[in-house]
Design a protein around this motif. Sequence first.
Motif, mmCIF file in Angstrom:
data_model
loop_
_atom_site.group_PDB
_atom_site.id
_atom_site.type_symbol
_atom_site.label_atom_id
_atom_site.label_comp_id
_atom_site.label_asym_id
_atom_site.label_seq_id
_atom_site.Cartn_x
_atom_site.Cartn_y
_atom_site.Cartn_z
ATOM 1 N N VAL A 366 -4.282 -26.255 -24.240
ATOM 2 C CA VAL A 366 -5.672 -25.815 -24.096
ATOM 3 C C VAL A 366 -5.750 -24.382 -24.613
ATOM 4 O O VAL A 366 -5.570 -23.414 -23.881
ATOM 5 C CB VAL A 366 -6.134 -25.914 -22.627
ATOM 6 C CG1 VAL A 366 -7.614 -25.547 -22.511
ATOM 7 C CG2 VAL A 366 -5.893 -27.325 -22.086
ATOM 8 N N GLU A 367 -6.011 -24.250 -25.896
ATOM 9 C CA GLU A 367 -6.070 -22.954 -26.557
ATOM 10 C C GLU A 367 -7.231 -22.942 -27.546
ATOM 11 O O GLU A 367 -7.670 -23.986 -28.042
ATOM 12 C CB GLU A 367 -4.766 -22.678 -27.312
ATOM 13 C CG GLU A 367 -3.543 -22.551 -26.428
ATOM 14 C CD GLU A 367 -2.293 -22.261 -27.245
ATOM 15 O OE1 GLU A 367 -1.972 -21.066 -27.416
ATOM 16 O OE2 GLU A 367 -1.649 -23.223 -27.714
ATOM 17 N N VAL A 368 -7.688 -21.751 -27.840
ATOM 18 C CA VAL A 368 -8.810 -21.592 -28.772
ATOM 19 C C VAL A 368 -8.457 -22.203 -30.127
ATOM 20 O O VAL A 368 -7.364 -21.996 -30.656
ATOM 21 C CB VAL A 368 -9.172 -20.104 -28.924
ATOM 22 C CG1 VAL A 368 -10.217 -19.912 -30.029
ATOM 23 C CG2 VAL A 368 -9.699 -19.550 -27.608
ATOM 24 N N GLY A 369 -9.393 -22.962 -30.671
ATOM 25 C CA GLY A 369 -9.219 -23.571 -31.981
ATOM 26 C C GLY A 369 -8.667 -24.979 -31.942
ATOM 27 O O GLY A 369 -8.719 -25.686 -32.959
ATOM 28 N N LYS A 370 -8.153 -25.418 -30.798
ATOM 29 C CA LYS A 370 -7.585 -26.758 -30.709
ATOM 30 C C LYS A 370 -8.640 -27.771 -30.274
ATOM 31 O O LYS A 370 -9.688 -27.417 -29.735
ATOM 32 C CB LYS A 370 -6.404 -26.773 -29.745
ATOM 33 C CG LYS A 370 -5.218 -25.947 -30.234
ATOM 34 C CD LYS A 370 -3.947 -26.251 -29.465
ATOM 35 C CE LYS A 370 -2.751 -25.526 -30.055
ATOM 36 N NZ LYS A 370 -1.480 -25.911 -29.405
ATOM 37 N N HIS A 371 -8.332 -29.041 -30.529
ATOM 38 C CA HIS A 371 -9.227 -30.096 -30.076
ATOM 39 C C HIS A 371 -9.351 -30.061 -28.549
ATOM 40 O O HIS A 371 -8.354 -29.868 -27.846
ATOM 41 C CB HIS A 371 -8.705 -31.462 -30.507
ATOM 42 C CG HIS A 371 -8.714 -31.684 -31.979
ATOM 43 N ND1 HIS A 371 -9.868 -31.637 -32.736
ATOM 44 C CD2 HIS A 371 -7.707 -31.960 -32.856
ATOM 45 C CE1 HIS A 371 -9.570 -31.874 -33.999
ATOM 46 N NE2 HIS A 371 -8.272 -32.079 -34.104
ATOM 47 N N ALA A 372 -10.554 -30.280 -28.064
ATOM 48 C CA ALA A 372 -10.790 -30.294 -26.608
ATOM 49 C C ALA A 372 -10.424 -31.660 -26.048
ATOM 50 O O ALA A 372 -11.283 -32.459 -25.678
ATOM 51 C CB ALA A 372 -12.238 -29.938 -26.301
ATOM 52 N N ASP A 373 -9.111 -31.939 -26.040
ATOM 53 C CA ASP A 373 -8.569 -33.154 -25.436
ATOM 54 C C ASP A 373 -8.093 -32.757 -24.044
ATOM 55 O O ASP A 373 -7.047 -32.095 -23.896
ATOM 56 C CB ASP A 373 -7.410 -33.700 -26.253
ATOM 57 C CG ASP A 373 -7.829 -34.157 -27.650
ATOM 58 O OD1 ASP A 373 -9.043 -34.154 -27.935
ATOM 59 O OD2 ASP A 373 -6.946 -34.507 -28.446
ATOM 60 N N LEU A 374 -8.854 -33.131 -23.029
ATOM 61 C CA LEU A 374 -8.676 -32.581 -21.687
ATOM 62 C C LEU A 374 -8.666 -33.681 -20.634
ATOM 63 O O LEU A 374 -9.403 -34.665 -20.750
ATOM 64 C CB LEU A 374 -9.801 -31.595 -21.363
ATOM 65 C CG LEU A 374 -10.057 -30.473 -22.379
ATOM 66 C CD1 LEU A 374 -11.346 -29.746 -22.028
ATOM 67 C CD2 LEU A 374 -8.878 -29.518 -22.432
#
Length: 412
Positions: A366-374
């Motif tokens: 969960v980092e800036v620029g990554k896909h929001a796979d949560l």
Amino acid sequence: MHIPTEQVLVNLALYDGVRDDLQRDQGIWVGADGTIRAVGPVDDVLTEAGDARVVDLHGDHVMPGLTNMHVHLSLGLPGHFGDEVHRSNLAELVLLMADSARRTLHSGVTTARLVGESRYADFALRKGIERGAVDGPRIFTAGHALCCTGGHGWEADALEADGADGFRRLTRQQIRAGADLIKVCISGGIAGEFESIDTPQLLDDELAAVIRVAHDWGRKVTAHAGPAESVRRAVELGLDCVEHGYELTDEVTRLMAERGVWYVPTIVVSRCEQFFRDAGVPGWLMDRALSAGPRHWESLQHAIRNGVPIALGSDMPPHAGYDETTATVRELEFMVDAGMPVADALKSATIRPAQWLGQADTLGSVEVGKHADLLVLRDDPTRSVSALRTLHAVLKGGVSYRDDHGRLRDAR
């Protein structure tokens, strides 16, 4: 087609896949493109996000989506599953795989590495998922597995060849079809009636041909493998990853660690009696699988102790029921039981698979620029991987595919 909504998730505790500890009072700003635009202390994120939609997660825990690195969406085990696959025409097969893909995503697996499918249906499914026509995880696929004539997996649509030229041809065929990696069966296994786990099945020049072609084309090679000697030879030839490794030794796992060869243990497949019974597999297969269990467990412990890079993979369908959870979660629990620290187990299912796949800049944390796979859980995964049993919401690319409590719709 699902379209991401710009939103800020608040009132959550975060395991980000980078740090080992939990970060409380965090916020996650998901952009309209489905990527993470900000993450950090909730007040800072709210200030940065402006008037974006706010979603209250009521103090629950958020972590990256899981990656399962050993998946067959067209599982061809002898028994009910295999019968259904083999009597299906191509259209029916794609629909069966699409249903499995949807269930896989709902179980929290947002990325799947496929390691042997049937009739190139996986490429059509991958395209459908990427276009938003089908719900499923992000797919990285090997296409068909490769084996020698009569080798492991031939009954489950692995492609057969003999000699270095034959294996070069099959490797190039998978790459031509769009394979992201190559899967080759170098020994017997639990699902081949006329073989044993320790039956060597590829000659060195055959495996070397696969590895050379794949590496020349920028693809990695993973191998179904049982005995330590077959693994040792493959590692020395430049193999990238070992699947199962039912009979690894201390010496061979030291060599794997030294050469940076990864291991996907699939420990559940040698201790899943009820699944085999439900699948209607023949008695010889069940007996072989369960009898391999003690030695398989030792292999995993050797790999953990000697620092082999390990990634999670279930071989069972990721969503399959197992001990009141899924095969994916049970695999993680077994890995911890075998001696892997919780922090390492979590990374084996998140950031580390992304590294092997060459996707660490877009997936796995969960980092800036990554896909929001949560994933949203009630319990804290940094305390126990069994917290994944409390999973109740899944987002992929910022889109909600599962929301048991309706909280992702509870916005202001």
